[in-house]
Design a protein around this motif. Sequence first.
Motif, short mmCIF file in Angstrom:
data_model
loop_
_atom_site.label_atom_id
_atom_site.label_comp_id
_atom_site.label_asym_id
_atom_site.label_seq_id
_atom_site.Cartn_x
_atom_site.Cartn_y
_atom_site.Cartn_z
N ILE A 71 0.84 -1.19 0.00
CA ILE A 71 0.00 0.00 0.00
C ILE A 71 0.88 1.24 0.00
CG2 ILE A 71 -1.76 1.27 1.29
CD1 ILE A 71 -2.59 -1.50 2.43
N SER A 72 0.69 2.08 -0.99
CA SER A 72 1.50 3.30 -1.09
C SER A 72 0.69 4.50 -0.61
CB SER A 72 1.94 3.53 -2.54
OG SER A 72 0.81 3.67 -3.38
N GLY A 73 1.39 5.46 -0.06
CA GLY A 73 0.74 6.70 0.35
C GLY A 73 0.08 6.59 1.71
N ASP A 74 -0.24 7.76 2.24
CA ASP A 74 -0.89 7.82 3.55
C ASP A 74 -2.31 8.35 3.38
OD1 ASP A 74 1.34 7.22 5.56
OD2 ASP A 74 2.27 8.69 4.24
N CYS A 75 -3.15 8.03 4.32
CA CYS A 75 -4.55 8.40 4.22
C CYS A 75 -5.03 8.86 5.59
CB CYS A 75 -5.38 7.22 3.72
SG CYS A 75 -6.89 7.70 2.88
N PHE A 76 -4.49 10.00 6.04
CA PHE A 76 -4.81 10.48 7.38
C PHE A 76 -6.23 11.04 7.47
CE2 PHE A 76 -0.13 10.82 7.35
CZ PHE A 76 0.15 10.12 8.51
N SER A 77 -6.62 11.81 6.47
CA SER A 77 -7.90 12.51 6.54
C SER A 77 -8.84 11.96 5.48
CB SER A 77 -7.68 14.02 6.32
OG SER A 77 -8.89 14.72 6.42
N ILE A 78 -9.99 11.46 5.93
CA ILE A 78 -10.98 10.85 5.04
C ILE A 78 -12.27 11.64 5.15
CG2 ILE A 78 -12.49 8.86 4.79
CD1 ILE A 78 -10.19 7.70 3.83
N CYS A 79 -12.92 11.83 4.02
CA CYS A 79 -14.25 12.45 4.01
C CYS A 79 -15.28 11.40 3.62
CB CYS A 79 -14.29 13.61 3.02
SG CYS A 79 -15.94 14.32 2.80
N LEU A 80 -16.32 11.28 4.42
CA LEU A 80 -17.44 10.43 4.05
C LEU A 80 -18.46 11.33 3.36
CD1 LEU A 80 -18.36 7.47 4.32
CD2 LEU A 80 -19.69 8.14 6.28
N ALA A 81 -18.61 11.16 2.06
CA ALA A 81 -19.39 12.10 1.25
C ALA A 81 -20.57 11.39 0.60
CB ALA A 81 -18.52 12.74 0.18
N TRP A 82 -21.74 12.00 0.74
CA TRP A 82 -22.93 11.58 -0.03
C TRP A 82 -22.62 11.81 -1.50
CZ3 TRP A 82 -26.97 8.90 -0.78
CH2 TRP A 82 -28.16 9.34 -1.38
N LEU A 83 -22.82 10.78 -2.31
CA LEU A 83 -22.48 10.86 -3.73
C LEU A 83 -23.18 12.02 -4.42
CD1 LEU A 83 -20.93 9.50 -6.05
CD2 LEU A 83 -22.87 7.97 -6.35
N TRP A 84 -24.33 12.42 -3.86
CA TRP A 84 -25.13 13.47 -4.50
C TRP A 84 -25.13 14.76 -3.68
CZ3 TRP A 84 -25.40 11.50 -8.98
CH2 TRP A 84 -25.47 10.11 -9.11
#
Length: 655
Positions: A71-84
Motif C-alpha cells: 500500500i502506497s501513500g498515507d490516508c490520514f484525513s478521510i471524508c465520508l461524502a454523499w455521492l449526491w
Amino acid sequence: MSFNPYVPRPIDRPTPVPLADDTDLTTLDEAKIFAAPDDPAQWPAWRAQLTRWRADARQRLGDTGTHYDEISGDCFSICLAWLWDETLYDHERGVFTVEEFLDTAQRDFGGFDGVVLWHAYPVIGLDDRNQFDWYRDVPELPEVVRAFQERGVRVFVDYNPWDTGTRREPGSDAEEVAALAGKLGVDGVFLDTLKEGAGELRAALEAVRPGMVLEGESRVPLARIGDHAMSWAQWFADSDVPGVLRAKWFERRHVLHHTRRWHRDHLDELHSAWLNGVGVLVWESVFGVWVGWNERDRAVLRAMRRVQASHAAWLRAEEWVPLADHPGSGQVYASRWTHDGEPLWTVVNRGLDHDGAWLVTDARPGRRFVDLVTGAELTVTETGDGRVAVGGALPAGAIAAVVATGTTVDRHEPPGGDPSFPARAAVRVRAPWAPRTEPPAGLVAVEAGRRELVVRHRVRETGLYGETPYVDEWKPLPPRLHHTGTLHRTATMGRFAIAVDEVTHGQYAEFLRATGYRPVRPERFTAGQGRVDAPVTGVDLTDARAYAEWAGLRLPTEDEWQVAAEAGLLARREPLVWNLTESEHTDGRTRFVILKGGAAYQAEGSDWYFDGGPQPPEVSVKLLLTGAGLTRSDQIGFRVAADLAPASAPGEVTR
C-alpha cells in the motif's frame, strides 16, 4: 431506556493496562484504547507493558506486515461524502463537480487524503435495486473516481452486508464487491456495520488487484490488523491522560480514523489522532442531516494536515514513545516519533491556557526548537545534565509539533476560530402558484383553514425535516433508533384542489407528445411507457413538476396530501406507489422530498431499508434526492393540485 446515550458505553471506554510484570496481557487484545495511568511515575511501566504485549501479540499471530508493503501513500484525513452532495453534484446541470468539491475541501480542511462515496443507504429499499445497482447505474462514476485520484485523493466504495432483501446477484457479495471495485478502479472498500471483511472478500479483492484497503466501521479485531490497513475509531473514549490506540500500537502503519458522527465538538478526537499519529473521518452530512464541523476544529485539522504531509514518515515510525518527555506537571502531553535519528513531538494541551515547559529533552546544540504548527521558535531553558525544558505559550485545546532544526520554518497563524456549531437550515423550495377559479376535472376542492396535523414517521438517522435526530450522542440504539416518532404540525392553508387519482402513464404520454419533454438526465425515465391506466412511475421531482406546469397545475404539499387523504378524498391506483409532494428542501448540501401514501414494494430483512408497503395518511417519509436519474423508481408516482380562489358567500362576487 437502559443506557444513557450521552456517555460512552462500557464497550467504548479505554482499557486499563495491568502494570504487574507477570500479568497475562492477552486481555488487551481487543481494546479500543489503552488507558494511560493518571500518575506520571507509572508511565515507564505502562509503556513497558505495552511493548511486551505488542511483541507477544505479533509473535502469537505470526504478523509480518507484508500487506502494508503493498500500500502506497498515507490516508490520514478521510471524508465520508454523499455521492449526491450539492458540492459534488450539480443537480440542475446533471454533472459531477469534483474539482469544486476538492477546492472547497482544501479551503475548509486543508484537503482530504481519501473520500468514501456513500450511495445507497438511506434510499436503498425504495424498490428492488440492490446496493450494487446504486453504484453501477451511474455511468460516469469511473471517471469521477479517476478525477479524485488525479488530484491525489484515494477513493473508497461502501459495502452494506445487511442488504439481503433486495434483488439478488448471481454471484456472492464478495465477488460483486470485488468486481465493482475493479470496474470503478477504487482504492478500497469501507465495510458498513462490520469490524472486518476477511476471508472470501479479502481473497476476491486480491484477485482483482493486490493492495486494496479494507476498513471496518468499528474496532478492528487484532487478527485482522494484518490485512486491514485502516479502521474507524468510531466512538472511542479516551482516558483523562491521553491513551494509545491498540491497532496503531500493534502496527505503526495502520491508520485509524477518529469519528463521532453526531458530535459538534471534535477536539477530543483531534487530540487523540494527533498523539497517536492517525487520522480523522470528516462527516458533515450524516445520511442527509447537517452536522458540520466548527471553524476551530477545521483550523486544527488544517494545521495537522500540514505536518502530516511533511512528516508522514515520522508518524509511521517504529520508534514511537507515547507520553514522552513530560515536564512533570500540567496537562500538556506529547508523543515522540523518531525517523532517521530525528525526533518529532506531537503535542496537545488538554488543560487550561499554558505558558511554560511542554517537554523536557536532550539539548541539541546548534539547533532551534520550533513549533511546525505556527513556525514560532520555542523558549529553551537548561535543566542540567545536558537536558532542556522546551515550551512557551500554548492555549487551552491547542496542538503543536516540535522539531529541533537548523533551517527556516514557515510561519502560520495559530489554529483558532469560532467553536460554536455552524448551523444551517433545511430550506423549503417555494411551491409554484397554480391558480384556478374552480377545480379542474378529476380534482376535488378542499376548503381553506387551519389544521392541527399529527405526522408519524420512523425515527431514522435521516431525521424528517432539517432536524438533527441525535446531538452529541454516542451510538444511537433502540429505542432511540427506528421507533415511530410523532410530530404535531399546525398547517394554515388556502383553498386548494387536489386530484382524486394519481397521474397515469397514459396522461404522461399525452404530455410528452404535446411538448417533446426530455429530462437533462434520461436514465430510468420510463414515464408514459407503462399501462395507460396505471399510475405513472419512472419520474423524479423535475419530471413531475414539468407535467404539472404543462397542465397549469402543481404538486400538492405534504400537508395538503394528508388533509385530503384523512378526509377520504383520495383514491389510490394499482399498483400502489409512493406519491411525490411539493416539499423539496435543501440545506445546501443535501436535497430531500417528503413522500406520502406508501407503495406495494417493501424490502424485508433489515431496519436500515427505506420504508415500504401501504402507509396511512399521517405517515411521512423523507427521501434523499439523488442524481443521474436514480431517484426515478417504479415505486414512485405523483398526483396534481391547484390553488383555488376563496369560496364566495351567497350574493358575493369573488374577485
